[in-house]
Every structure is written in C-alpha cells, then in structure tokens.
Design a protein around this motif. Sequence first.
Motif, PDB file in Angstrom:
ATOM      1  N   TRP A 158     -48.685  85.107  69.233  1.00  0.00           N
ATOM      2  CA  TRP A 158     -47.709  84.125  69.710  1.00  0.00           C
ATOM      3  C   TRP A 158     -46.468  84.120  68.831  1.00  0.00           C
ATOM      4  N   VAL A 171     -44.710  72.167  65.003  1.00  0.00           N
ATOM      5  CA  VAL A 171     -46.029  71.551  64.844  1.00  0.00           C
ATOM      6  C   VAL A 171     -45.891  70.042  64.696  1.00  0.00           C
ATOM      7  N   TYR A 172     -44.771  69.600  64.130  1.00  0.00           N
ATOM      8  CA  TYR A 172     -44.579  68.153  64.047  1.00  0.00           C
ATOM      9  C   TYR A 172     -44.042  67.605  65.363  1.00  0.00           C
ATOM     10  N   HIS A 226     -43.148  78.932  54.275  1.00  0.00           N
ATOM     11  CA  HIS A 226     -44.539  78.965  53.811  1.00  0.00           C
ATOM     12  C   HIS A 226     -45.413  79.803  54.733  1.00  0.00           C
ATOM     13  N   LEU A 285     -53.017  76.292  51.955  1.00  0.00           N
ATOM     14  CA  LEU A 285     -52.094  77.315  52.448  1.00  0.00           C
ATOM     15  C   LEU A 285     -50.697  77.091  51.881  1.00  0.00           C
ATOM     16  N   GLY A 286     -50.365  75.832  51.644  1.00  0.00           N
ATOM     17  CA  GLY A 286     -49.030  75.533  51.131  1.00  0.00           C
ATOM     18  C   GLY A 286     -48.877  75.961  49.676  1.00  0.00           C
ATOM     19  N   ASP A 325     -52.488  80.898  49.091  1.00  0.00           N
ATOM     20  CA  ASP A 325     -52.194  81.451  50.416  1.00  0.00           C
ATOM     21  C   ASP A 325     -52.248  82.973  50.411  1.00  0.00           C
ATOM     22  N   HIS A 361     -53.913  83.604  53.718  1.00  0.00           N
ATOM     23  CA  HIS A 361     -52.976  83.959  54.775  1.00  0.00           C
ATOM     24  C   HIS A 361     -53.634  84.847  55.829  1.00  0.00           C
ATOM     25  N   HIS A 386     -57.682  75.823  59.925  1.00  0.00           N
ATOM     26  CA  HIS A 386     -56.681  74.794  59.573  1.00  0.00           C
ATOM     27  C   HIS A 386     -55.929  74.341  60.802  1.00  0.00           C
ATOM     28  N   PHE A 387     -55.383  75.301  61.537  1.00  0.00           N
ATOM     29  CA  PHE A 387     -54.499  74.811  62.587  1.00  0.00           C
ATOM     30  C   PHE A 387     -55.245  74.337  63.820  1.00  0.00           C
ATOM     31  N   THR A 394     -55.780  70.741  63.147  1.00  0.00           N
ATOM     32  CA  THR A 394     -54.611  69.894  63.408  1.00  0.00           C
ATOM     33  C   THR A 394     -54.302  69.888  64.898  1.00  0.00           C
ATOM     34  N   PHE A 395     -54.291  71.080  65.491  1.00  0.00           N
ATOM     35  CA  PHE A 395     -53.894  71.148  66.903  1.00  0.00           C
ATOM     36  C   PHE A 395     -54.931  70.551  67.828  1.00  0.00           C
ATOM     37  N   ILE A 422     -54.592  66.965  68.018  1.00  0.00           N
ATOM     38  CA  ILE A 422     -53.343  66.587  68.668  1.00  0.00           C
ATOM     39  C   ILE A 422     -53.419  66.819  70.170  1.00  0.00           C
ATOM     40  N   ARG A 447     -57.704  87.398  60.941  1.00  0.00           N
ATOM     41  CA  ARG A 447     -57.586  86.927  62.316  1.00  0.00           C
ATOM     42  C   ARG A 447     -57.169  88.047  63.269  1.00  0.00           C
TER      43      ARG A 447
HETATM   44  C1  HEA Z   1     -49.618  70.468  64.698  1.00  0.00           C
HETATM   45  C2  HEA Z   1     -50.153  71.306  63.968  1.00  0.00           C
HETATM   46  C3  HEA Z   1     -50.037  71.444  62.479  1.00  0.00           C
HETATM   47  C4  HEA Z   1     -49.880  70.490  61.500  1.00  0.00           C
HETATM   48  C5  HEA Z   1     -49.749  68.998  61.648  1.00  0.00           C
HETATM   49  C6  HEA Z   1     -49.847  71.214  60.265  1.00  0.00           C
HETATM   50  C7  HEA Z   1     -49.689  70.592  59.035  1.00  0.00           C
HETATM   51  C8  HEA Z   1     -49.571  71.277  57.851  1.00  0.00           C
HETATM   52  N1  HEA Z   1     -49.654  72.639  57.678  1.00  0.00           N
HETATM   53 FE1  HEA Z   1     -50.046  74.007  59.107  1.00  0.00          FE
HETATM   54  N2  HEA Z   1     -50.090  75.404  60.564  1.00  0.00           N
HETATM   55  C9  HEA Z   1     -50.187  75.163  61.905  1.00  0.00           C
HETATM   56  C10 HEA Z   1     -50.225  73.936  62.512  1.00  0.00           C
HETATM   57  C11 HEA Z   1     -50.093  72.724  61.840  1.00  0.00           C
HETATM   58  N3  HEA Z   1     -49.989  72.560  60.492  1.00  0.00           N
HETATM   59  C12 HEA Z   1     -50.265  76.400  62.643  1.00  0.00           C
HETATM   60  C13 HEA Z   1     -50.369  76.559  64.143  1.00  0.00           C
HETATM   61  C14 HEA Z   1     -50.219  77.414  61.697  1.00  0.00           C
HETATM   62  C15 HEA Z   1     -50.367  78.913  61.889  1.00  0.00           C
HETATM   63  C16 HEA Z   1     -49.359  79.621  62.652  1.00  0.00           C
HETATM   64  C17 HEA Z   1     -49.740  81.061  62.799  1.00  0.00           C
HETATM   65  O1  HEA Z   1     -49.607  81.815  61.821  1.00  0.00           O
HETATM   66  O2  HEA Z   1     -50.181  81.445  63.887  1.00  0.00           O
HETATM   67  C18 HEA Z   1     -50.085  76.744  60.412  1.00  0.00           C
HETATM   68  C19 HEA Z   1     -49.964  77.437  59.221  1.00  0.00           C
HETATM   69  C20 HEA Z   1     -49.696  76.831  58.028  1.00  0.00           C
HETATM   70  C21 HEA Z   1     -49.292  77.544  56.863  1.00  0.00           C
HETATM   71  C22 HEA Z   1     -49.047  79.061  56.759  1.00  0.00           C
HETATM   72  C23 HEA Z   1     -50.244  79.739  56.279  1.00  0.00           C
HETATM   73  C24 HEA Z   1     -50.160  81.206  56.403  1.00  0.00           C
HETATM   74  O3  HEA Z   1     -49.675  81.728  57.408  1.00  0.00           O
HETATM   75  O4  HEA Z   1     -50.621  81.835  55.466  1.00  0.00           O
HETATM   76  C25 HEA Z   1     -49.135  76.609  55.870  1.00  0.00           C
HETATM   77  C26 HEA Z   1     -48.719  76.931  54.490  1.00  0.00           C
HETATM   78  O5  HEA Z   1     -48.186  76.169  53.814  1.00  0.00           O
HETATM   79  C27 HEA Z   1     -49.436  75.318  56.445  1.00  0.00           C
HETATM   80  C28 HEA Z   1     -49.378  74.116  55.762  1.00  0.00           C
HETATM   81  C29 HEA Z   1     -49.445  72.877  56.366  1.00  0.00           C
HETATM   82  C30 HEA Z   1     -49.272  71.630  55.636  1.00  0.00           C
HETATM   83  C31 HEA Z   1     -49.050  71.488  54.173  1.00  0.00           C
HETATM   84  C32 HEA Z   1     -49.336  70.631  56.581  1.00  0.00           C
HETATM   85  C33 HEA Z   1     -49.147  69.164  56.303  1.00  0.00           C
HETATM   86  O6  HEA Z   1     -48.283  68.572  57.219  1.00  0.00           O
HETATM   87  C34 HEA Z   1     -50.444  68.422  56.295  1.00  0.00           C
HETATM   88  C35 HEA Z   1     -50.280  67.063  55.676  1.00  0.00           C
HETATM   89  C36 HEA Z   1     -51.504  66.200  55.862  1.00  0.00           C
HETATM   90  C37 HEA Z   1     -52.385  65.898  54.919  1.00  0.00           C
HETATM   91  C38 HEA Z   1     -52.234  66.431  53.537  1.00  0.00           C
HETATM   92  C39 HEA Z   1     -53.599  65.068  55.246  1.00  0.00           C
HETATM   93  C40 HEA Z   1     -53.536  63.601  54.969  1.00  0.00           C
HETATM   94  C41 HEA Z   1     -53.401  63.272  53.535  1.00  0.00           C
HETATM   95  C42 HEA Z   1     -54.408  62.861  52.749  1.00  0.00           C
HETATM   96  C43 HEA Z   1     -55.809  62.685  53.206  1.00  0.00           C
HETATM   97  C44 HEA Z   1     -54.076  62.513  51.339  1.00  0.00           C
HETATM   98  C45 HEA Z   1     -54.465  63.490  50.295  1.00  0.00           C
HETATM   99  C46 HEA Z   1     -53.546  64.663  50.239  1.00  0.00           C
HETATM  100  C47 HEA Z   1     -53.101  65.229  49.110  1.00  0.00           C
HETATM  101  C48 HEA Z   1     -53.455  64.819  47.743  1.00  0.00           C
HETATM  102  C49 HEA Z   1     -52.138  66.381  49.230  1.00  0.00           C
HETATM  103  N4  HEA Z   1     -49.780  75.484  57.754  1.00  0.00           N
END
Ligand code: HEA
Lengths: 245, 558, 190
Positions: free
Chosen positions: B142, B261-262, B307, B375-376, B381, B385, B393-394, B397-398, B401, B455
């Motif tokens: 995608w 994603v947000y 990231h 991952l962040g 990562d 990765h 992970h996703f 989240t997804f 949602i 993957r």
């Molecule tokens: C809607 C969907 C969604 C959401 C909300 C998020 C939210 C977050 N995502 Fe995710 N992410 C994806 C969907 C999503 N992601 C998708 C689809 C991919 C892959 C895409 C692909 O390659 O195909 C991806 C990939 C992805 C990567 C890339 C990894 C890689 O390719 O190697 C990273 C790296 O930083 C990351 C980080 C995060 C972080 C830090 C959050 C943050 O927003 C999360 C914040 C929330 C919390 C932290 C939880 C609540 C907090 C607590 C319980 C308190 C305690 C917390 C701490 C002390 C930190 N995500």
Amino acid sequence: MLERFLTGASTFSPSIDHLIFLIAAIVGFWLIVAEACLFWLIFKYRHKEGRASQYVTGEEKHLKRWISVPHMLVIACDVLIIVAAVKVWMSVKQNFPPAQETVRVFGQQWAWSFQQPGADGVLDTADDIFTVDDLHVKVNTTYYFELRSRDVVHSFSIPSFRLKQDAVPGRTITGWFRADRLGTYDIQCTQICGVGHAFMAGRIVVETPQEHAAWIERATNPSLEARAAPAVSATDGSPVAEVRQ
Amino acid sequence: MSTQAHQAGAGFFRKYLWATDHKIIAMQYLFTGMIMAIIGGFMAYVFRMQLAFPSQHVPGYGVVSPGEYNSLVTMHGTIMIFWVAMPVLIAAFGNFLIPLMVGCDDMAFPRINRLSFQVFFLSAVVLLASFLVKGGAFGGAWTAYPPLSASGAYNLEPIGASMWLVAVALEFVAFLLGGINFVVTTLNGRAPGMKMYDIPIMVWMVVLASILFMFSVGPLIAGAVMLFFDQNLGTGFYNPTQGGDPLLWQHLFWFFGHPEVYVVLLPAMGIVAEVLSVFSRKKLFGYKTVLHTAWGVGVLSFVVWAHHQFVAGIDPRMANVFTITTLLISIPVAEMVFVYIATLYGGSIRLTTPMLWALAFIAEFMIGGVSGIFLGASASDIYFHDTYFLVAHFHYTFFPIAFIAVFAGLTYWYPKMFGRMLNETLGKIHFWGTIIAVNVIFIPLFITGAAGDQRRIYSYAQFSEQARPGLQDLRMTATFALLVFIAFQFVFLFNFLWSLRRGKRAEANPWLANTLEWTVPSPPPHGNFAELPTVYRGPYEYGSPGRELDYWPQNAPS
Amino acid sequence: MMKPIATSRSATGIPTARLVTWWVIASEIFIFGGLLASYVMHRLAHPEWAAAAAHTNEWAGGFNTFVLLTSSLSAVLAHKAADSGDGPKAARFLRLTALGGVIFLTVKAFEWTHEIREGFVLASGGFWSFYYFVAGLHALHVLAGLIIMLFVAVDAAKNQELQRVECVGLYWHFVDIIWIFLFPLLYIAR
Ligand code: HEA
Ligand code: HEA
Ligand code: CUA
Ligand SMILES: [Cu+2]
C-alpha cells in the motif's frame, strides 16, 4: 529479552536488545497501570440502583492532578527512552568503528549478490570473489558493507545481527557489523520488491579466520570449488553461483 | 434507512444515487464501507490461510501464487484504510452526525456532498476492477514505493499499478470535497447559541481529521501524478538514472501517511467520547483537554513522518530528530487516553453493547499505542522495522479504530439511523467473540515479529530461522482465530439486518443523551428538525447537581 | 433544489462561500507547495539542470507575469463593483480578467510549441519533467479559473450571486501568486 526469540550474533545486538528491554519495562509498566485503572474504575463505578453519577468537570485542581502528574511522568519516561535510543542509534548507524574488511552487497530482483576481496584483502582486484546469496565473514572482525541496488528498493536484513538497511537504487549506503558468534545466519530482504520477494533469501556464514582462509582458497580456485561445493552452498542445495560483473 | 427506504421504482435512482440529503449520503458511505470491509476481510482470510497452510488450496479462493499474495496484501491494506476506515469513520458518521449534532437541516453544500460520494464510489469501482485486468491487481504494497511501483518491468502489473494509483487519487479528491462540508457546516451551520466549546467532541474530531487530511494529502496528490507520469509517460521523477530520486516518493507518502493514521484515530476517539460520557452518565473529564490534545496530536503528526524511514537510506542524523518528535507525540495521545479513563471516575457505568465497545477500544488501543514506542525509538526500529511486530502494532491501532470504535458508533447510533433497536444479547455475543478472537489473532504476531518474521512474505520456507518449529504454530493460531472472528461477524450481520425490520421501535432518545440528534424522531425526517433548535449548554451535562433528571439536553431551556 | 438553511447560516460571521474558497485555496497551496518543494530539492541536487533551464523563454514568461498581475487588478475592480452592488460592471471586469487568462494561455501555447519543436518534451530529463508538470498544472488552474469566471460573470450581469465575484477573485489572486513563485524558479534560476 529478545534473545529468547532469536539469538544475537553481532557486537551491537546486546545494545539493541537492552534498549528493547528498557522500553518494554517502561511502557509495560504504564500499560499495566493504565489498564488496571481502567478495569478498576469500570468495576468501582458500575451502575447501582440508587447511586447517581457525580458531577465532575475535570477542571477541579485536586482531580486535575490525576492527569497532570502522569503527564509529567510520561514526559520523563519519553526523555529516558529518547536518550537510550539515540545513544544506541549513534553507535550502530552514525559512528562506525574503523573497518577491517569491506564487502559490497548488491540487491537485485530477487537475490543478494556479494563482492568480497580475495586473499589480498582488497576490493576491485582480480581475485575478488563474487557470490550469490552466500556471504562469508570472519568472526570478531569489523566489516563495512557498501550496499547498492540494481533495480528496485530492497532491504538488507540479518535479524540475528539486529541489522537492517534499505538498498536504494542510485545510492551507495555504507554500514558496518562485527559478528561475534560462529554459525550460519539468515539474510532476509525486508522490503517488498516484486513477486520473488519471499524468495530473496541469503545466508551469512560467520567463521574462524582459518575457515575463512580455506573458503577464500576454494572460492578463488574454481576446480577446488566444484568439489567443495556442498560445503559452501546455500541450504537449498544449489551450488554457489559465480557471477562476474 | 428510513421507512421511505423501502419504496421501489423510478424514484429509487433519484432518491438513493442522486440524493443530496446528508443522511442518505451517510448510508451510501456506510454500506459501501461495509461491503469493502467484507472484501478486505476476505483478502485477509485468503492470505492468512496461505501463511498457515502454505501452497494449499484455500477454500473459496484456490491456490495462492506469490504474485497474488502480494496483490492481496496490498489491496487488503489499501482497502481497509482508504475504503473502510475513512468512509465509515469520517464520511458515514461525519455526514450523518454533523448536521444533526450542530442543529441544522443539512450540509452547507449538499451537491458537493453528493459529488464527493460519487467520486468515492467511482474510485472503489476502479480499485476493484483492477483485479480483472491483464497482470492482475497491484502488488507493490500500500506504500507503493518506486521504482517497483513505477515500472511494469519490475512489478509485472503495469495496468493494475496505474489503476491502483488512479483509484487512490480519486479517493483523495472525494475526501477533499467531503472535507469542505464537514468544516464549513460545523463552523457556520451551528444552531444559535452553540459556542465553540459546546460542539460535541465527535464533530470536532471529524473536522480536525478533515483539516489534517487536507494539509497532508496535497503533496501526495502531486506526487501521485508524478508517479503516474513515471509509469506511463516515461518521465523519471523517481528514477535515479533520469535524475530523480526514489526517496522523494517515500517522503511525500509518509508526510501524508503518518497524519493519515491520526485522521482515522481522531473520529474514533470522538465516537468513544460520546459513548463513554452517555453510558457513564458523566461529563467528559476535561472537554478542553481533549480538544487541546487533539490539536496537539494534529500539529505534531506533521513532523514525525520519517520514523517510517529510519533505515530507508535517509541521513542517519535525521533519525534522531524524528525519534524525539515521535516520542513526543505519545504525550498528547497518552493524555487523551488518560482523560477518557478518568471520565469513568465517579460515573454510573452501564455496560450496554456500545459501552463495551467503547471501553474495549481504550483497552486495545493502548496496546497498539505502546507498541509504537518500540518502533519510534530509532535503534530498536532497526530490528522491528518491517517485521510482524510492526504488523501487530498497526493492527492493534487500526483494528480498534476501524472496527471496535465503528461498532461502538454503529450500535450507539443504530436506533437513530434506522429507527429500531439492535438486539442486546446478540450484540454482547458478537462483542465477546470478536474481542477475544482479535487478541488471539494479533498477539501471536507480536511474537513471530520479535522472532524475526518479516512482512509481505508468501512463505517462510526459504528462511531457516523463520522455519524454526513453534513459529508456524503461532501463525496457524492467528489464522484459526481469524476463522473464529469471521464466524462471529455473522452474528453482527444477522443482528444488523434482522433488527432493520424486526427490532424494537426506537424512541427519539433511547439512551437519554444530551446531544441534539436525540431530540428528533428516529429516524430523523428529511430536514431533520421540525423546528430548528437553540442551544443553551455543552453536550456533556450529565449528573448535574440539583436536577431531577441526570441528563440535560443541549436544547432544553434552563 | 431548495437550498438548505445550513447554506445561509454564518455562525462565525464569515460568509460560507468565502470559507469554501479559502478551503480550496489552502488545499491547492499544499499541492503546489509539495510540488515546488520537491522541485527545489532536486534542483539544488542537480546544478546541471541550469543548462536545460537556459532554454526557457524568459521574455514570454515575463510578459505572462505582467498579464496575470494586470488581470488580478481587474479582478479587484470587479470585487469593488460587486460590493457596491453594480453587477453589470462587475461582470465587465470579470470578462476583462478572463481575457487576461486567455492571453496568458495563448502565450504559453506558443512557448510550448516552440520548445517541443526544439525537442524538449515531458520525458526529456528531470528539469523538463518538472517544468511541464508544474507549469502545466498551473495552466490548468488558469483555464479552470477563467471558465468559472465567465460563468460567474453571466450571473453577475443579472445582479445575481454577487458574493461569488469576490470568491472567484480570491481564487484568481491565488493562481497569480503561484505564478509569481513559478516564474523565477522555472525560468530565471540558474
Ligand atoms: C491509526 C493507526 C495508528 C496509530 C494511532 C499509530 C500510532 C503510533 N505509531 Fe504507528 N503505524 C501505523 C498506524 C498507527 N500508528 C501503521 C499503519 C504503520 C505501518 C505502515 C506500514 O509500514 O505499512 C505504523 C508504523 C509505525 C512506525 C514505523 C515503523 C517502521 O516502519 O519500522 C512507527 C515508528 O515510530 C510508529 C510509531 C507510532 C507511535 C509512536 C504512535 C503513537 O501515536 C502512539 C501513542 C499512544 C500511546 C503511547 C499509548 C497510550 C499511552 C500510555 C498508555 C502511556 C504510557 C506511554 C509512554 C510512557 C510512552 N508507527
Ligand atoms: C484499517 C486497517 C486494517 C484492518 C482493520 C485490518 C484487518 C486485518 N488485517 Fe490487515 N493490514 C492493513 C490494515 C488493516 N488490516 C494494512 C495497511 C496492511 C499492510 C499492507 C501492506 O503490507 O501493503 C495490512 C497487512 C496485514 C497483514 C500482513 C500481511 C503481510 O505482510 O504479508 C496481515 C497478516 O496477518 C493482516 C491481517 C489482518 C487481519 C486478520 C485482519 C482482520 O482483523 C480483518 C477481519 C475483518 C473482516 C473479516 C471483515 C468483517 C466485516 C464486517 C463485520 C462487516 C461490517 C463492517 C463494518 C461495520 C465496518 N493484515
Ligand atoms: Cu528484495 Cu524484497
Ligand atoms: Cu507513523
């Protein structure tokens, strides 16, 4: 912690594993606390006849603390994770130790090919060894790899080394590793690269200097290689092909 | 659908395909989204079967070839995000709720609204049609990284790749058009007396999501045209031998992809906010905090994109910057989650089906969120990765949602949408079956990911470390859990369809809620309000002291 | 179709039509912004593109800049006339503005014909790909703008929907400003 899932075999794998453990401890703690609060509140304030809900806006000082204190603590945890992550990252991807050997890695649809120096230890000389899906390195030796792609984006990944780097057409990307455990490990391609993506598998053999010298000997001398082929072949049984560029 | 829905005949076309009423357009989006969900879910079934039983006949599909596997994964990801999560969360709920919740008779621009759906529908048709063309559907993931996506010689699906691109671009246009209405209607169409802080969080979230989408998608639209030129007109925007750069696409894609994603997270959070406060009979804990953290997430989401590219060949020093911003974004998200949990404090919680879904959303999303921290952090990562850890992970989240929050919203607003109540018992069976199954699908994937499973892999036979005993058991566990999951979805579909006709008739306000949509009959008539309402207070005045009733509708004069 | 009440409401005090125009302009800014940023990054990485850029016709580009700026002025005058309720006058100015757009496109057509004759086409290399894509996308906006403008002028002449005069004017200024960025970046930068 990661060792339980996959053994590490390079000098930087412990630092990455430690970082992962640190993050797991921190966010694991928060996750448990948050989930516990959630379930406790659901239980505590479940609907009971004759108990009305309270009127709370969330602006009250003494209640706001329940958000602002965790907020500060999460920031503190974030800082801790950032510092730890950046430190490890710098040592893996930014500040390389001096090279002892250099190899070239080429990604192509759908194989890894390698160019390694022969007995003279220098690249781009007549005795260079060209292999496909088969890389031999000496243990406890710092290797630089020069990564290129011949067609699409691939990703050079050795999970046991905790090593991963995309190969991008048009660029040469240099990285390093230093294997510290003998054995044969998988090389993966972790970036989708077409129908053969799942078949882009290589092996990296970490061997003692003596074994390595013997391998160079065999590889540079085709007649010897033919006889010794099974010993150096990839696990699928096909003899190591020699490609000259 | 309202009672008028059952009229057949010539009026049908005008009424349903050419309708401008926001409620009908919402239903169009909802049903298209649900059908696409079933298609996307079927694809997940096929490729998960392939992973569990490599190269065997998949019932209902046949044997999966490596090329087909890639196409299925690509289309699954694309469909679930662009044709399920976005249309259902933003377009269906947004269209249905915004005019009702802000108290006006329709969207500000009904005809733009209709156009938006038509373009969206066309995009879905183009996408699905790409399965039928020579070479098959696009299989370059995608994320469609060039040069793979740019050249038929590399991806072997030249037509499919272009159709995928056109479909995605059309979908973007549809949501840019839709965004006009969400934003303008909320800003300008509000009922007299409804101040900025009286707008229900759900409406705010759809508006914020539309704004985020609009700001992030622009560069990618330009990028998509460039990719199309590269595919079909011989340009080399992404081809290094012609002076281009493959990484340019990655930057454009993730500059959009991360905010995206947000874009889907925020409306889901909005739904959960409404449901939580109604069923805990509590004012939202800090309305303004929720709003401010949502803005914070929105702003920060524009500076974290790389990231996804830590190991993609960008300057390694850049990774440090993006590690910092990525971890920072966990702060507003965490705060929002904490506020939701705190809302339960002092409540009188009724565990109805919508409430169960809303609570499950929080519980499950936190798992997905904290796994994002691994991952962040750039250095970890390197290992995670593009492994199944990332996939898990996703989905953590997804899935909350696109399904859990959507089920919360659907079960909550179903009476308003269709004028009937859903069956609670069936709803709870569906809930528990789904929640348990979905955890059994995705927890094993964290483990296989940690063990190195990469993957988009058709079969792990080539990789000795991945062919270790034990890992295949985990893959099979995930697949079996998916089968169980699917079985429970029939409970939902049955409940949904059966209740349309047989469900108990819904009153105007079955949940005793405050927001304006509950002041009109269920389903609302054309034009919504017999008399347009005036608003006197915020949306979450539950348990207000000194009142007989524990709720206080927004439009009730004090 | 009857207009819903929602269309005429204005809780913020900003007319709905103007809000939409700004929304459209904002999303366009991000499209062009992403495109220009990509172009600039590539241009900096490829000094050799200057040789290709030397083949563009600065005089034609300069003249077009002048045409667009002038037409923006008449768009302002149209808005003024509409504000004072003089629909027919606004319509005349709108048609004048549209004429500016037509001149712009005509010059552009000659320019491109010449360049294509010389053998520079879309796929002739990095610079030309960006040149045709960016300028072509902008030209499409000019075309769209002038067609909308002519439609608005028809209504305005009958003193109807005068609020649209301002909106289409805003859009025209935006198209103009984009060109102010394109012209130096594509024609002049060496
Ligand atoms: C809607 C969907 C969604 C959401 C909300 C998020 C939210 C977050 N995502 Fe995710 N992410 C994806 C969907 C999503 N992601 C998708 C689809 C991919 C892959 C895409 C692909 O390659 O195909 C991806 C990939 C992805 C990567 C890339 C990894 C890689 O390719 O190697 C990273 C790296 O930083 C990351 C980080 C995060 C972080 C830090 C959050 C943050 O927003 C999360 C914040 C929330 C919390 C932290 C939880 C609540 C907090 C607590 C319980 C308190 C305690 C917390 C701490 C002390 C930190 N995500
Ligand atoms: C919203 C996003 C979303 C959702 C919900 C899902 C849902 C699921 N996903 Fe998906 N997935 C992605 C987004 C999503 N996925 C993306 C972006 C990728 C990456 C693609 C790529 O690599 O390019 C991916 C990749 C991906 C992989 C990795 C493949 C690989 O790399 O080789 C796997 C593997 O198991 C997987 C499995 C599943 C499963 C089992 C579900 C199940 O939860 C699905 C079950 C759903 C159903 C069976 C449908 C039920 C329908 C109804 C009940 C109708 C009612 C519906 C509504 C009311 C909305 N997904
Ligand atoms: Cu090479 Cu995947
Ligand atoms: Cu991201």
